[in-house]
Design a protein around this motif. Structure first.
Motif, PDB file in Angstrom:
ATOM      1  N   LYS A 108       6.689  25.008  22.788  1.00  0.00           N
ATOM      2  CA  LYS A 108       6.360  23.657  23.259  1.00  0.00           C
ATOM      3  C   LYS A 108       7.114  22.603  22.452  1.00  0.00           C
ATOM      4  N   GLN A 109       7.148  22.802  21.142  1.00  0.00           N
ATOM      5  CA  GLN A 109       7.865  21.840  20.305  1.00  0.00           C
ATOM      6  C   GLN A 109       9.346  21.823  20.637  1.00  0.00           C
ATOM      7  N   LYS A 110       9.917  22.994  20.834  1.00  0.00           N
ATOM      8  CA  LYS A 110      11.341  23.068  21.159  1.00  0.00           C
ATOM      9  C   LYS A 110      11.625  22.398  22.489  1.00  0.00           C
ATOM     10  N   ARG A 111      10.734  22.625  23.464  1.00  0.00           N
ATOM     11  CA  ARG A 111      10.905  22.015  24.787  1.00  0.00           C
ATOM     12  C   ARG A 111      10.883  20.486  24.691  1.00  0.00           C
ATOM     13  N   LYS A 112       9.916  19.937  23.949  1.00  0.00           N
ATOM     14  CA  LYS A 112       9.824  18.488  23.795  1.00  0.00           C
ATOM     15  C   LYS A 112      11.071  17.934  23.118  1.00  0.00           C
ATOM     16  N   ARG A 113      11.531  18.625  22.089  1.00  0.00           N
ATOM     17  CA  ARG A 113      12.727  18.149  21.384  1.00  0.00           C
ATOM     18  C   ARG A 113      13.952  18.186  22.288  1.00  0.00           C
ATOM     19  N   GLN A 114      14.083  19.257  23.052  1.00  0.00           N
ATOM     20  CA  GLN A 114      15.248  19.368  23.938  1.00  0.00           C
ATOM     21  C   GLN A 114      15.220  18.290  25.020  1.00  0.00           C
ATOM     22  N   VAL A 115      14.031  18.028  25.567  1.00  0.00           N
ATOM     23  CA  VAL A 115      13.912  16.972  26.581  1.00  0.00           C
ATOM     24  C   VAL A 115      14.269  15.625  25.969  1.00  0.00           C
ATOM     25  N   TYR A 116      13.779  15.391  24.778  1.00  0.00           N
ATOM     26  CA  TYR A 116      14.044  14.124  24.097  1.00  0.00           C
ATOM     27  C   TYR A 116      15.535  13.941  23.856  1.00  0.00           C
ATOM     28  N   GLU A 117      16.190  14.961  23.338  1.00  0.00           N
ATOM     29  CA  GLU A 117      17.620  14.845  23.056  1.00  0.00           C
ATOM     30  C   GLU A 117      18.416  14.705  24.345  1.00  0.00           C
ATOM     31  N   SER A 118      17.978  15.378  25.404  1.00  0.00           N
ATOM     32  CA  SER A 118      18.660  15.250  26.692  1.00  0.00           C
ATOM     33  C   SER A 118      18.541  13.822  27.223  1.00  0.00           C
ATOM     34  N   ASN A 119      17.359  13.225  27.085  1.00  0.00           N
ATOM     35  CA  ASN A 119      17.174  11.847  27.535  1.00  0.00           C
ATOM     36  C   ASN A 119      17.966  10.868  26.681  1.00  0.00           C
ATOM     37  N   LEU A 120      18.135  11.165  25.387  1.00  0.00           N
ATOM     38  CA  LEU A 120      18.994  10.330  24.542  1.00  0.00           C
ATOM     39  C   LEU A 120      20.422  10.335  25.077  1.00  0.00           C
ATOM     40  N   ILE A 121      20.897  11.516  25.447  1.00  0.00           N
ATOM     41  CA  ILE A 121      22.258  11.630  25.988  1.00  0.00           C
ATOM     42  C   ILE A 121      22.349  10.904  27.334  1.00  0.00           C
ATOM     43  N   ASN A 122      21.291  11.020  28.155  1.00  0.00           N
ATOM     44  CA  ASN A 122      21.275  10.313  29.437  1.00  0.00           C
ATOM     45  C   ASN A 122      21.329   8.803  29.255  1.00  0.00           C
ATOM     46  N   ASN A 123      20.835   8.329  28.122  1.00  0.00           N
ATOM     47  CA  ASN A 123      20.859   6.898  27.829  1.00  0.00           C
ATOM     48  C   ASN A 123      22.161   6.450  27.197  1.00  0.00           C
ATOM     49  N   GLY A 124      23.120   7.344  27.115  1.00  0.00           N
ATOM     50  CA  GLY A 124      24.441   6.953  26.654  1.00  0.00           C
ATOM     51  C   GLY A 124      24.760   7.293  25.223  1.00  0.00           C
ATOM     52  N   LEU A 125      23.774   7.762  24.443  1.00  0.00           N
ATOM     53  CA  LEU A 125      24.047   8.122  23.062  1.00  0.00           C
ATOM     54  C   LEU A 125      24.782   9.451  22.985  1.00  0.00           C
ATOM     55  N   GLN A 126      25.543   9.613  21.947  1.00  0.00           N
ATOM     56  CA  GLN A 126      26.291  10.855  21.731  1.00  0.00           C
ATOM     57  C   GLN A 126      25.709  11.568  20.522  1.00  0.00           C
ATOM     58  N   LEU A 127      25.451  12.873  20.679  1.00  0.00           N
ATOM     59  CA  LEU A 127      24.797  13.660  19.636  1.00  0.00           C
ATOM     60  C   LEU A 127      25.705  14.783  19.171  1.00  0.00           C
ATOM     61  N   GLU A 128      25.635  15.046  17.873  1.00  0.00           N
ATOM     62  CA  GLU A 128      26.384  16.152  17.266  1.00  0.00           C
ATOM     63  C   GLU A 128      25.471  16.843  16.263  1.00  0.00           C
ATOM     64  N   ALA A 129      25.283  18.164  16.411  1.00  0.00           N
ATOM     65  CA  ALA A 129      24.351  18.918  15.575  1.00  0.00           C
ATOM     66  C   ALA A 129      25.107  19.749  14.549  1.00  0.00           C
ATOM     67  N   THR A 130      24.567  19.805  13.348  1.00  0.00           N
ATOM     68  CA  THR A 130      25.156  20.576  12.260  1.00  0.00           C
ATOM     69  C   THR A 130      24.036  21.246  11.474  1.00  0.00           C
ATOM     70  N   ARG A 131      24.227  22.519  11.153  1.00  0.00           N
ATOM     71  CA  ARG A 131      23.227  23.227  10.354  1.00  0.00           C
ATOM     72  C   ARG A 131      23.344  22.830   8.885  1.00  0.00           C
ATOM     73  N   SER A 132      22.200  22.843   8.196  1.00  0.00           N
ATOM     74  CA  SER A 132      22.161  22.442   6.788  1.00  0.00           C
ATOM     75  C   SER A 132      23.002  23.374   5.926  1.00  0.00           C
ATOM     76  N   VAL A 133      23.585  22.815   4.890  1.00  0.00           N
ATOM     77  CA  VAL A 133      24.372  23.601   3.930  1.00  0.00           C
ATOM     78  C   VAL A 133      23.453  24.333   2.969  1.00  0.00           C
ATOM     79  N   LEU A 134      22.354  23.699   2.572  1.00  0.00           N
ATOM     80  CA  LEU A 134      21.470  24.263   1.559  1.00  0.00           C
ATOM     81  C   LEU A 134      20.312  25.061   2.141  1.00  0.00           C
ATOM     82  N   ASP A 135      19.883  24.740   3.360  1.00  0.00           N
ATOM     83  CA  ASP A 135      18.731  25.402   3.970  1.00  0.00           C
ATOM     84  C   ASP A 135      19.068  25.679   5.434  1.00  0.00           C
TER      85      ASP A 135
END
Length: 886
Positions: free
Chosen positions: A68-95
């Motif tokens: 459920k948490q993953k679904r909400k986050r994915q929907v949120y990020e998708s709507n951010l992109i729909n609103n014109g924002l650009q997203l780039e994901a990077t995994r942590s170096v330390l964790d």
């Protein structure tokens, strides 16, 4: 506005895309550039960072909850992109469990939302001529070197409009919106994008996602390390400059670079430090006068006749005082109070009266000059019309807008979250809750008073005083002192505990009120918290200053509290010294507590985070991961910083008649506080989302209320808590005939005249002391100056004529002092305008030039277009009327 947001700002609002239609961020690896503030392509700037823990690696939740948490986050990020924002994901170096999602707002998005948010942006350079102050050469000695932090260019500004894009001063699209403005715009979007819909109720906003743990953090980036310059040439290293030229202790005597602070942290942070710096500068004058009055008291204490009588073995040594409690207390000698009477001479002098009057006038100058300074900052920082144009409705308010009402001004329908009846119910509930908690504080104060009354008997029995004793500790460890100190410590602990509880209660009450804008929210919360803190911090001081020792009866007929506890008497040195002790314990304890809470806690947390990553310290860590391990600023932001200073302002003004060194201590504290707060912001906390602010908000009327109340409290302290009025009445009326026996005005005989006589044989069995009377004395004196007829008089133990003269003089003093100071305050407020003529001229000139510039540019554009149309019409006409053979 709600309709505008749903149609323009968030096109996908109210819709949740299917799993197949979800847009996801672009995944990249860290490029080993630790100081970079850009996406991996080196072109797109990082405007915000979201941090979450990979749901696949979480072990603390059920699998269904993680989905459920993953679904909400994915929907949120998708709507951010729909609103014109650009997203780039990077995994942590330390964790490896942590994922950092970097957010970039393209030019079109910035322009769209800048127009919606009515953000003011530069039109052209400010061509107004400014004259340097005559004191510029002096202030330049304390300013930051302009070669290190260059002065900001001044522009005429106007609310941004895309259709007038050509009118704005755009040298470079990448720098037209500065990082602070970009962060504000992105945070505005993040706060309004939806992530789920349940039962037709929209759930949206980054704040709720943070509260539910779907995201662990959301913050804009610092632009560099605080310890060294950025290695990336595209990064300005403003954080490093702020640390070196503002937050470092070496700059304690330098002026603050306010424009630079405002540029980096926003107007809300800037206005706080501007106010704190102005308050500290004004304290310099108060501190100098306070020290002068204190030194006057020190120099004249040896000439204090009534103190000399107390210490004189032939006068004070022959005066036996009545016991201060029933049965277990014993008789004692007045000379025991010799040391405290000497100390009292320092604080209870004519200089204290002068200083109290001065502080009543000083506080008016402070508030009036601050209004002028605030008006200057409003103009310089483009917040003059901020509240009317830029401030947006809170997302929580928008989500509840379901009721339709008619706007009286526009005569149009609009949506509100509750009806008039619903608003009335909410206000009634919130007001009742506030009064309940204030009564709870009063109950705690009553409990401490009961403690004082009951424990005094215990200390009196354990710390029995003997007239013939010679122990040095007897001078200091008296039952009154032990009771006062322990009660003050308990009061301080109760204050701190109630503070922690009430903070959560106040937030819940304000959330239930549902204020429309963030400013309304903060002002409502500020008012509630200050009302609580006012009662919490000042109640014990008001009790000592105005109630303790005032209603105690006399030794033969003491007044009992709750029918059981004998009312408290003042310390033999007087309640004024006890008030000073109470102030010192609360203010000192509060300062230590705040330093632990505000400085040591984030410092220790950050150190623990660094040591936990020590094994992986050889890895190159990006800027966003460095910032993630800093502490969040908290939901209340600068609230506690303001509260700490306003409470201090209350102690400095409300009770200054009892302690003239208070402004000096406040000045020293504030000089350190400025650098300490700056150090915390630049080194220990993540960068705050820059916010606009027009003024210091609800704190302004609170300061004005304290200033008005301070005149009354200081007049009453001098009249009822100190012995100044009784001494003056004795000097001018009762030392000479017909009441006195001296040929000229003098203070001789004051002690013997003011300590009422009581016959030991008149003690009732309930209060008669166990200890025998001392020597052959058949009478004792009251500790307090109650001014009663002696035994054997036809009106024995009733108030004498001296008492009524003193009461009349006290009331006359209060009325005269209040009216004189209030009259002077009114004259000062009238003479000093809130906005200087210079600032008014600048505002009018800017409005005129802005309107002229926009009008001329529009006219040029229209003329140019009309010219093209005219050319086309002429060409068309020529072709129509041209002969066919041509």
């Amino acid at each position: 506005l709600v309709l505008e947001l749903s149609q323009v700002i968030i096109p996908t609002y109210g819709t949740v895309p299917d799993q197949q239609n979800l847009h996801t961020p672009e995944w990249v690896d860290f490029d080993d550039k630790p100081d970079s503030l850009f996406f991996k392509d080196g072109q797109r700037r990082i405007d915000f960072v979201l941090v979450y823990e990979d749901e696949g690696k979480k072990m603390t939740h059920k699998r269904s909850d993680r989905k459920k948490q993953k679904r909400k986050r994915q929907v949120y990020e998708s709507n951010l992109i729909n609103n014109g924002l650009q997203l780039e994901a990077t995994r942590s170096v330390l964790d490896e469990k942590l994922i950092f999602v970097k957010v970039h707002a393209p030019w079109e998005v910035l322009c769209t939302y800048a127009e919606v948010m009515h953000i003011k942006l530069p039109l052209q350079h400010n061509d107004l001529k400014t004259r340097d102050s005559a004191f510029n050469w002096f202030s330049r000695l304390f300013r930051v070197d302009e070669n290190i932090i260059k002065p900001e260019q001044e522009f005429f500004t106007a609310p941004f409009q895309k259709e007038h894009l050509s009118n704005f001063h755009i040298q470079d699209k990448d720098t037209f919106f500065n990082p602070a403005t970009r962060s504000r715009i992105v945070h505005f979007i993040l706060s309004r994008v939806e992530y789920a819909t349940k039962n037709n109720v929209k759930k949206f906003g980054i704040n709720k996602l943070l509260d539910t743990g779907i995201y662990k953090a959301a913050f804009p980036l610092h632009d560099s390390s605080c310890r060294h310059l950025s290695m990336d040439p595209n990064c300005p290293s403003e954080r490093y400059l702020l640390y070196r030229e503002w937050a470092h202790p070496k700059n304690i005597f330098k002026l603050q670079p306010l424009d630079f602070i405002r540029k980096y942290y926003g107007e809300k942070i800037g206005i706080y430090f501007a106010w704190l710096g102005f308050y500290t500068n004004m304290l310099t004058v108060a501190a100098v006068v306070g020290v002068g009055c204190f030194l006057y008291g020190c120099l004249t204490k040896d000439n204090c006749t009534w103190s000399q009588e107390v210490c004189d073995p032939n006068i004070g040594g022959n005066i036996i005082m009545c016991p201060q409690c029933d049965k277990v207390c014993t008789y004692w000698n007045l000379t025991i109070t010799c040391e405290s009477s000497k100390k009292l001479c320092i604080f209870d002098s004519f200089g204290t009266l002068v200083f109290a009057v001065f502080m009543g006038i000083w506080v008016t100058f402070f508030l009036e000059f601050w209004k002028r300074r605030q008006a200057e900052l409003e103009y310089e920082w483009d917040t003059v019309e901020y509240l009317e144009q830029e401030e947006q409705v809170r997302p929580e308010y928008e989500a509840r807008c379901t009721h339709v009402v008619m706007n009286e001004i526009t005569q149009q329908e609009e949506y509100v979250p509750y009806t008039a009846w619903g608003k009335c119910v909410r206000m009634t509930f919130c007001t009742s809750a506030i009064f309940f908690w204030i009564l709870l504080i009063i109950a705690s104060v009553v409990g401490i008073i009961v403690y004082r009354l009951s424990v005094f008997l215990v200390f009196s029995a354990k710390l029995s005083q003997h007239i013939s004793g010679t122990e040095a500790i007897r001078k200091y460890l008296t039952p009154q002192t032990a009771t006062s100190v322990t009660a003050s410590l308990i009061s301080f602990v109760v204050i701190m505990i109630l503070n922690i509880i009430y903070e959560k209660v106040a937030i819940l009450i304000t959330d239930f009120e549902l204020p429309r804008t963030q400013t309304d929210y903060e002002n409502s919360l500020t008012t509630k918290m200050f009302l609580f803190q006012f009662v919490n911090y000042y109640s014990s001081c008001f009790y000592i200053a105005f109630f303790k020792g005032k209603f105690v009866g006399h030794p033969g007929s003491p007044v009992y509290w709750l029918g059981k506890y004998r009312n408290e008497e003042c310390d033999p040195g007087g309640c004024l010294l006890e008030l000073t002790t109470q102030l010192a314990i609360i203010v000192g304890g509060k300062a230590i507590w705040n330093n632990i809470q505000e400085v040591l806690l984030p410092l220790v947390k950050n150190l623990i985070g660094r040591y936990s990553a020590a094994a992986r310290s050889e890895k190159v860590v990006p800027r966003w991961e460095h910032d993630y391990h800093l502490q969040p600023i908290g939901k209340l932001g600068l609230f506690y910083e303001y509260l700490e200073m306003v409470i201090q302002f209350g102690f400095v003004t409300l009770f200054v008649a009892s302690f003239p060194l208070a402004p000096l201590l406040a000045l020293i504290n504030n000089m350190l506080e400025i650098r300490l707060d700056a150090w915390k912001l630049t080194t220990q906390f993540r960068r705050m989302v820059p916010q606009k602010a027009q003024d210091i908000g609800a704190w302004q009327p609170i300061l004005q209320g304290i200033a008005i109340l301070a005149v009354v409290t200081n007049a009453m302290i001098i009249a009822f808590t100190s012995d100044m009025i009784p001494r003056l009445v004795y000097y001018w009326s009762f030392s000479v005939p017909p009441y006195g026996s001296y040929s000229s005005h003098t203070m001789k005989g004051y002690i013997n005249s003011t300590l009422s006589v009581f016959n030991i044989s008149d003690f009732k069995n309930a209060s008669k002391p166990f200890s025998p009377r001392f020597g052959n004395h058949t009478t004792c004196r009251q500790v307090y100056r109650d001014l009663r007829y002696p035994p054997g008089h036809q009106h024995q133990y009733e108030h004498n004529i001296y008492y009524w003269h003193v009461i009349a003089a006290k009331l006359a003093f209060i009325i005269v002092m209040e009216h004189v100071i209030y009259f002077v305050k009114f004259i000062i407020s009238y003479i000093i305008p809130d906005v200087s003529q210079k600032t008014k001229s600048k505002v009018k000139r800017e409005k005129y030039l802005t309107q002229k510039l926009l009008h001329e540019n529009n006219l040029k554009g229209m003329t140019k277009n009309m010219g093209k149309i005219a050319d086309k019409i002429i060409k068309g006409a020529d072709s129509t009327f041209r002969p066919k053979d041509e």
